[in-house]
Enzyme design. Structure first.
Site, PDB file in Angstrom:
ATOM      1  CD  GLU A  76      52.509  30.749  35.701  1.00  0.00           C
ATOM      2  OE1 GLU A  76      52.163  29.594  35.952  1.00  0.00           O
ATOM      3  OE2 GLU A  76      52.028  31.732  36.294  1.00  0.00           O
TER       4      GLU A  76
HETATM    5  C1  TNX Z   1      51.984  29.068  39.237  1.00  0.00           C
HETATM    6  S1  TNX Z   1      54.516  29.366  40.594  1.00  0.00           S
HETATM    7  C2  TNX Z   1      52.238  30.412  39.381  1.00  0.00           C
HETATM    8  C3  TNX Z   1      51.233  31.262  40.022  1.00  0.00           C
HETATM    9  C4  TNX Z   1      50.001  30.510  40.436  1.00  0.00           C
HETATM   10  C5  TNX Z   1      50.416  29.166  40.990  1.00  0.00           C
HETATM   11  C6  TNX Z   1      49.276  28.373  41.513  1.00  0.00           C
HETATM   12  C7  TNX Z   1      54.551  30.636  39.780  1.00  0.00           C
HETATM   13  C8  TNX Z   1      55.787  31.348  39.742  1.00  0.00           C
HETATM   14  N1  TNX Z   1      53.440  31.009  39.128  1.00  0.00           N
HETATM   15  O1  TNX Z   1      50.890  32.320  39.160  1.00  0.00           O
HETATM   16  O2  TNX Z   1      49.326  31.245  41.394  1.00  0.00           O
HETATM   17  O3  TNX Z   1      51.037  28.436  39.969  1.00  0.00           O
HETATM   18  O4  TNX Z   1      49.730  27.249  42.192  1.00  0.00           O
END
Ligand code: TNX
Length: 570
Positions: A363
């Site tokens: 992300e």
């Molecule tokens: C996605 S899964 C994220 C996290 C959040 C999560 C909440 C991932 C690698 N990144 O930053 O906490 O969703 O479900």
């Protein structure tokens, strides 16, 4: 120890008091010189009758989670742990450590002394033997458990295998073995042999200690839950926008400034190096490797608050206590950023005996294309230069391959050509599908905490998928294993953690450990139900998932010397 036999909840009429010798022992014991007195004879006759009428062990040999590979029951060989039992182990220090752990598991509820000794050729001799034997063809983590009339023998090539055998043994005893104080119970084990080994070498869970901070004691308790179900990796998500949780001497403000916040505005916190090492060694003693994650280049607001020089505009952002993602990043165009990464990963590597360093990579919405892959490729090399193996979320896939690198796949759709391409270039995968393995997803719409962006995950959804075939065009050989992540935006206490972990963690553990041939929802559901009384007895919170046939009978036998209280809350 002398105990007044009082039938436990699972015991049927007139069980032998576990503290007394059985008929076979009596028969072998020569009577004292002269004629036995009538009382002695009567007692021997009663004991013999008691043995003949002895109830079967309350559990079937196959009542274990995760499901063992091979189970051969022998109903004529049920065995009851006697008060005078000795635990004898191979003299290897790691094997002796497992023997001592076994004794510590059994002493509180039984009240038995269970001394631990070593021997060149350990034999059960009416007790329990832990035998290291590398000729037994059991693999690096496998074990054999033999329960016979002369006692119990656990055989393995490694201490890890012995440890897993002990976890199985523990589950085969009555649930009352989880009691923290002595109870009267017939400590019976079902006779027969289990031969067992894991399907995947990597079986893990992740705890996000960044969104909310959790005390060392809470993390140790999570380690205990992993150990019960033969998981062998604990991934700690140590840094994120809302807080930086691991001390770094060369960049001290990461914790003194960046560690003082968390989601919702609480005080946060961080682990000193000694705290972190305590977690690492507690886990190692349970054959669990810690995988530390420093999430880069995104998810870094807490670092930017502490060190604005890392921010693209060199201006400190305000601390962040919300739950959005994707807005922060360290400046990939500034050399100072790579000094920071080298220092931080270097210090974490020194504290971490395990082979893995997880660099996040998810992300980072504001670091795109070649800037992103260029950053990741540099960080991957920094990890390799530290002698560690790169792990990262599957967003790393487009970056160049580096020997050994592992991608953690958290997709919700098993069609993922970018990941398949990275696998073709040599990447191995840890599989954590968001819609099956994410323990922060709600079970049902009314689950009081958790997310639902990847859907609802009830126990069946957590169980009914196959890590070996889940991602199209990824061969099972490329799958290193499975991991269940617990993100903690909405999780604020140990009870919250346990509510989301249990009973889904054992489902994921079974996917990681058990051979596919044993995969069967109806059978799993019944075996899982048997864990409920154990958790209740041990004071562990869990979600009473409606699809699991939890036993409703009382779960805690009479506490010795205590008035009966309403402790069982089915
Ligand atoms: C996605 S899964 C994220 C996290 C959040 C999560 C909440 C991932 C690698 N990144 O930053 O906490 O969703 O479900």
């Amino acid at each position: 120890m002398s105990t007044t036999p009082s039938p436990g909840p699972t015991a049927v009429p007139a069980p032998l008091s576990a503290g007394e010798p059985d008929a076979a022992t009596l028969a072998r014991t020569p009577l004292s010189a002269g004629e036995p007195d009538a009382a002695t004879l009567a007692r021997a006759a009663e004991q013999t009758a008691g043995t003949l009428l002895a109830p079967a062990a309350p559990h079937r040999l196959a009542d274990v989670v995760p499901a063992p590979q091979h189970v051969q029951s022998d109903p004529t060989a049920d065995w009851v742990l006697p008060a005078e039992a000795v635990i004898v182990s191979s003299a290897d220090p790691a094997a002796l450590a497992v023997a001592e752990q076994l004794a510590q598991l059994l002493r509180p509820a039984t009240g038995y002394p269970l001394p631990v000794t070593d021997a060149t050729t350990p034999e059960p001799a009416g007790g329990i033997a832990l035998v290291l034997d590398d000729s037994a063809d059991l693999g690096a983590e496998g074990y054999r458990l033999d329960i016979a009339t002369d006692g119990v023998r656990v055989t393995a090539a490694t201490a890890a295998g012995l440890f897993y055998g002990v976890q199985t043994l523990r589950q085969l005893l009555p649930a009352a073995i989880e009691s923290p104080s002595p109870v009267t119970e017939r400590w019976a084990l079902p006779g027969g042999t289990i031969t067992d080994a894991p399907r995947f070498p990597y079986r893990g869970a992740m705890l996000d200690v960044a969104r909310h901070f959790f005390a060392v004691e809470d993390v140790l308790r999570v380690v205990d839950h992993l150990a019960r179900y033969k998981l062998n990796h604990l991934h700690l998500h140590l840094t994120d926008d809302q807080g930086w949780r691991i001390a770094v001497d060369s960049w001290p403000k990461l914790t003194t400034v960046g560690g003082t916040t968390e989601v919702g505005g609480g005080p946060g916190g961080h682990y000193t190096k000694a705290d972190y090492q305590r977690i690492v060694s507690y886990a190692a003693a349970r054959h669990i490797t810690v995988v530390p994650e420093i999430d880069l280049p995104g998810h870094t607001n807490s670092a930017l608050v502490a060190y604005p020089e890392l921010a693209p505009d060199k201006i400190a952002p305000p601390p962040y206590t919300g739950t959005e993602v994707g807005f922060s990043y360290v400046d990939p165009a500034d050399e100072r950023t790579y000094d920071f990464v080298t220092d931080v990963l270097g210090e974490v590597a020194v504290l971490t005996p395990g082979p893995w360093l997880h660099i996040g990579g998810d992300e980072a919405f504001k670091v795109k294309g070649e800037v992103y892959t260029g950053f990741v490729e540099r960080v991957q090399r920094i990890v390799a230069d530290l002698g560690k193996t790169v792990v990262g979320w599957h967003q790393l896939a487009p970056a160049a391959h580096l020997d050994g690198r592992v991608l953690q796949w958290w997709g919700t759709n098993g069609e993922d050509p970018t990941t398949v391409d990275a696998v073709r270039r040599g990447a191995r995968l840890i599989v954590s599908p968001g819609n099956h393995a994410y323990l922060d997803m709600k079970y049902a719409p009314d689950t009081p905490i958790g997310h639902d962006w990847a859907g609802l995950i009830d126990v069946r959804k957590a169980y009914d998928w196959d890590p070996g075939t889940h991602i199209a065009d990824v061969p099972a050989e490329a799958v290193l294993g499975v991991e269940a992540p617990l993100w903690t935006e909405s999780v604020t206490s140990l009870a919250d953690i346990e509510l989301l972990l249990l009973p889904r963690l054992p489902a994921i553990a079974e996917l990681g450990w058990s051979t596919r041939a044993t995969h069967d929802w109806a059978d799993f559901r019944d075996r899982l139900a048997g864990q409920g009384p154990r958790w209740t007895t041990a004071g562990i919170t869990f979600h009473r998932a409606p699809e699991i046939p939890w036993p409703t009978a009382p779960t805690i036998p009479t506490q010795r010397n205590m008035p009966q209280t309403d402790t069982a809350t089915p």
